[in-house]
Design a protein around this motif. Structure first.
Motif, PDB file in Angstrom:
ATOM      1  N   HIS A 195       1.310   5.502  -2.002  1.00  0.00           N
ATOM      2  CA  HIS A 195       0.824   6.563  -2.892  1.00  0.00           C
ATOM      3  C   HIS A 195       2.098   7.140  -3.509  1.00  0.00           C
ATOM      4  O   HIS A 195       2.626   8.134  -3.004  1.00  0.00           O
ATOM      5  N   HIS A 234      -8.842   2.394   1.878  1.00  0.00           N
ATOM      6  CA  HIS A 234      -8.399   2.525   3.270  1.00  0.00           C
ATOM      7  C   HIS A 234      -9.556   2.073   4.169  1.00  0.00           C
ATOM      8  O   HIS A 234     -10.673   2.566   4.013  1.00  0.00           O
ATOM      9  N   ASP A 243       2.754   2.824   2.984  1.00  0.00           N
ATOM     10  CA  ASP A 243       1.836   3.956   2.838  1.00  0.00           C
ATOM     11  C   ASP A 243       2.586   5.059   2.091  1.00  0.00           C
ATOM     12  O   ASP A 243       3.715   4.876   1.653  1.00  0.00           O
ATOM     13  N   HIS A 277      -4.604  -0.702   6.014  1.00  0.00           N
ATOM     14  CA  HIS A 277      -4.626  -0.361   7.453  1.00  0.00           C
ATOM     15  C   HIS A 277      -5.342  -1.398   8.319  1.00  0.00           C
ATOM     16  O   HIS A 277      -4.691  -2.150   9.016  1.00  0.00           O
ATOM     17  N   HIS A 328       0.839  -1.207   0.000  1.00  0.00           N
ATOM     18  CA  HIS A 328       0.000   0.000   0.000  1.00  0.00           C
ATOM     19  C   HIS A 328       0.869   1.250   0.000  1.00  0.00           C
ATOM     20  O   HIS A 328       1.655   1.470   0.916  1.00  0.00           O
TER      21      HIS A 328
HETATM   22 ZN   LIG Z   1      -2.763   5.297   2.297  1.00  0.00          ZN
END
Ligand SMILES: [Zn+2]
Length: 660
Positions: free
Chosen positions: A72, A219, A307, A256, A70
């Protein structure tokens, strides 16, 4: 008769990370085209296969590349922009305003290149991304040669790449149609989170993902507050709510899952959903501790993710794997929780499964794509080496290994790094271009920080409206005569309301900035039942625009907006030098007097205890008609029993300051 293959990797400590955790030392891997043909002891493989190219791995660990479950990636360009803040201030105060201003195809492309270089260096061969302009993430990733699930974000707010959710949904559909079947990229859709999406968006994105049989990336239950709000508003925690909206009709990757219970774990398992555990991000944003061992025990495919680099701040999966093991031990008060081999499995086989790519990558097994890395575990910080237990090597990798120990990376049968040299990306060109973005963003934020006004505007979602207010206020000894006077025939009552008003005024060191008022209105009925609560933020101009006879003031309101965030949020975002609280009971009438409309406010100021005040207010859009309104205001206040000898020019903040 030996079989021919493109490439033989020999003299390696091969960690297959398969179900049985097979190891081969010395081991070898035969690669043909984009796939693994065979894995086993070197002697066997070399007897069976011949190759044009044979690479001596020099005793290094040869293992599947790591899966970052996960992230970005374009947010590398926002790394270090704003740190040590609460999630809402960080997200709504910094990330979103900067994203609205800067995120473009060029931004996304460069950020992805920077991330890919960093990921390759850290031994990552596959990642799951979620961002805007995802097509450009996909392009840059494919050019860099990495494998990725690229998820186009859909949310209920306008996004940098879409005015509305319908637009982003349509963009996601086009993106998926265009990229489906690509050798490296799995296109996907990402409803950002249940709290940033409407039920309609959750349903539509799930249907889209199911229609094309691609993963859905979201998420889930990142913070306790999210769960609390969900319970309050919908009477259930996050996973059942998502299920109710049909989310699990799709193949879900849930990032998460910090605050989920065992029932929710069963729902995720039953739905075949994958989970990404993101320990650095959860630690940095103080989101809490995910029940990792419980999720693993439940049989869930739990991968590990970094993340976004704005909440981590790097893409170092070695660090992430180590933290996953450490945090799980500490939280469960049990050092046997999440052993090294398990943590590394999460970063490889389970991570690939969480991304719904278990048949493609994540282990070294014949038939899988050749996504593999070489790691040197003989360097100073990782010496000596014990061989007594097969698990020793996992402990070496997880507890002492570093991203910089990765020397070679191959994805889909193609080398992306050899001997620590990147083959598909130009590092210095990328870092220079990234620095140029940082310079521009610095300038943007510095300009914004110069005034309360521009900081308020930067929050977005609010309406700018400049207006003037004519106001006259008198101190009263008692309220009853006003109530009686309002029955007069000259005064036509159009509306009446009763509020408890809680105001907090922020003041700033430079008085020219004006004052910011955070107001919570509780509207109450005649039985003191609260009918509704409304939050409002008003920036009140610093100086009076003028005054008329009998202390009638003309003031200017520069800006007002619904206060959709908490008082705490605004306090941390605006950083006032002081705060003054004023609580009052307000009876408010909208009246017509001499063909003009006025507000009549009868206030009992309780904090601080200032007693009764009567105010006449009227809004004007120009200074021109203010004169007439000022005149009628004085007539009206006298009619209602106020004495013009008692007019007060100060507002409650000033009165409070003087203790009057
Ligand atoms: Zn995230």
């Amino acid at each position: 008769m030996t079989q021919y293959t493109d490439l033989l990797l020999v003299n390696a400590l091969v960690l297959t990370m398969d179900e049985e955790m097979h190891q081969h030392e010395p081991g070898a891997v035969a690669v043909n085209d984009d796939s693994i043909l065979a894995v086993g002891p070197e002697a066997e493989i070399c007897k069976e296969y011949s190759a044009a190219q044979i690479v001596d791995c020099d005793g290094k660990v040869l293992m599947p590349g790591l899966v970052n479950a996960h992230t970005h990636v374009p947010m590398t360009l926002l790394r270090g922009l704003a740190d040590d803040l609460r999630l809402d201030v960080w997200l709504m105060g910094y990330m979103m305003p900067v994203e609205r201003e800067f995120v473009s195809p060029d931004f996304v492309r460069l950020g992805t290149q920077l991330a890919c270089a960093e990921l390759i260096r850290a031994g990552v061969t596959c990642f799951a991304d979620m961002y805007y302009f995802e097509e450009y993430v996909a392009r840059a990733t494919a050019e860099a040669g990495l494998r990725a699930v690229c998820s186009q974000t859909v949310l209920k707010f306008p996004a940098p790449d879409a005015e509305s959710f319908e637009d982003s949904l349509a963009a996601a559909r086009d993106f998926i149609r265009l990229w489906k079947g690509h050798a490296l990229i799995v296109p996907s859709v990402a409803p950002h989170a249940p709290y940033t999406c409407t039920p309609e968006i959750l349903r539509a994105t799930a249907q889209l993902a199911a229609e094309f049989d691609v993963p859905l990336h979201i998420h889930i239950a990142e913070t306790a507050l999210e769960v609390e709000n969900m319970r309050r508003e919908n009477g259930m925690p996050v996973v059942p709510y998502a299920k109710k909206q049909g989310l699990f009709d799709a193949k879900v990757l849930a990032a998460h899952c910090v605050h989920i219970d065992e029932g929710e774990m069963r729902t995720l398992l039953h739905a075949g959903a994958g989970v990404s555990h993101n320990p650095s991000s959860n630690l940095k944003l103080a989101s809490g501790f995910a029940p990792v061992q419980k999720m693993l025990d439940a049989g869930l495919n739990v991968g590990i993710g970094t993340d976004g680099p704005a909440s981590n701040n790097d893409l170092d999966m070695f660090e992430e794997v180590r933290l996953a093991a450490f945090v799980a031990k500490c939280v469960s008060n049990d050092p046997t929780s999440v052993p090294a081999a398990t943590a590394l499995t999460m970063a490889t086989r389970l991570g690939a499964r969480a991304l719904h790519l278990g048949s493609v990558t994540g282990t070294l097994e014949p038939g899988k794509r050749a996504d593999l890395i070489l790691v040197d575990i003989s360097r100073l910080h990782n010496s000596p080496r014990f061989r007594r237990e097969p698990d020793n090597v996992y402990a070496q990798l997880v507890y002492a290994g570093k991203a910089s120990d990765v020397s070679d990376v191959m994805v889909n049968g193609k080398w992306l790094m050899q001997d620590r040299e990147l083959l598909t990306l130009d590092e210095s060109e990328i870092t220079q271009a990234a620095q140029e973005y940082a310079r521009k963003i610095d300038i943007f934020l510095m300009a914004r920080e110069q005034s309360v006004f521009s900081k308020l505007v930067a929050l977005g979602g609010s309406v700018e409206e400049e207006s003037f207010e004519v106001q006259v206020k008198v101190k009263l000894d008692e309220a009853a005569p006003v109530l009686e006077a309002l029955k007069m025939p000259e005064i036509e009552i159009l509306r009446k309301k009763h509020y408890h008003q809680h105001d907090v005024y922020f003041t700033f060191s430079d008085p020219a900035q004006g004052r910011l008022r955070y107001r919570e209105d509780e509207m109450v009925d005649d039985n003191e039942q609260i009918l509704g609560v409304r939050g409002r933020l008003t920036l009140i101009g610093p100086s009076r625009e003028g005054d008329f006879a009998h202390n009638v003031l003309l003031s200017r309101i520069r800006y007002y907006a619904p206060a959709s965030n908490s008082l705490r949020f605004y306090r941390e975002y605006f950083k006032p030098v002081s705060e003054i609280q004023v609580d009052k009971e307000r009876l408010r009438w909208l009246v017509r007097y001499k063909d003009e409309e006025f507000y009549v406010n009868l206030d009992r100021v309780d904090t601080p205890q200032l007693g009764y005040y009567l105010e006449i207010k009227s809004r004007t859009w120009s200074r021109r008609d203010a004169e007439e309104k000022a005149h009628y205001s004085t007539e009206l206040i006298t009619l209602l029993g106020g004495s013009l000898n008692n007019t007060i020019t100060k507002d409650y903040v000033e009165l409070a300051g003087q203790g009057k």
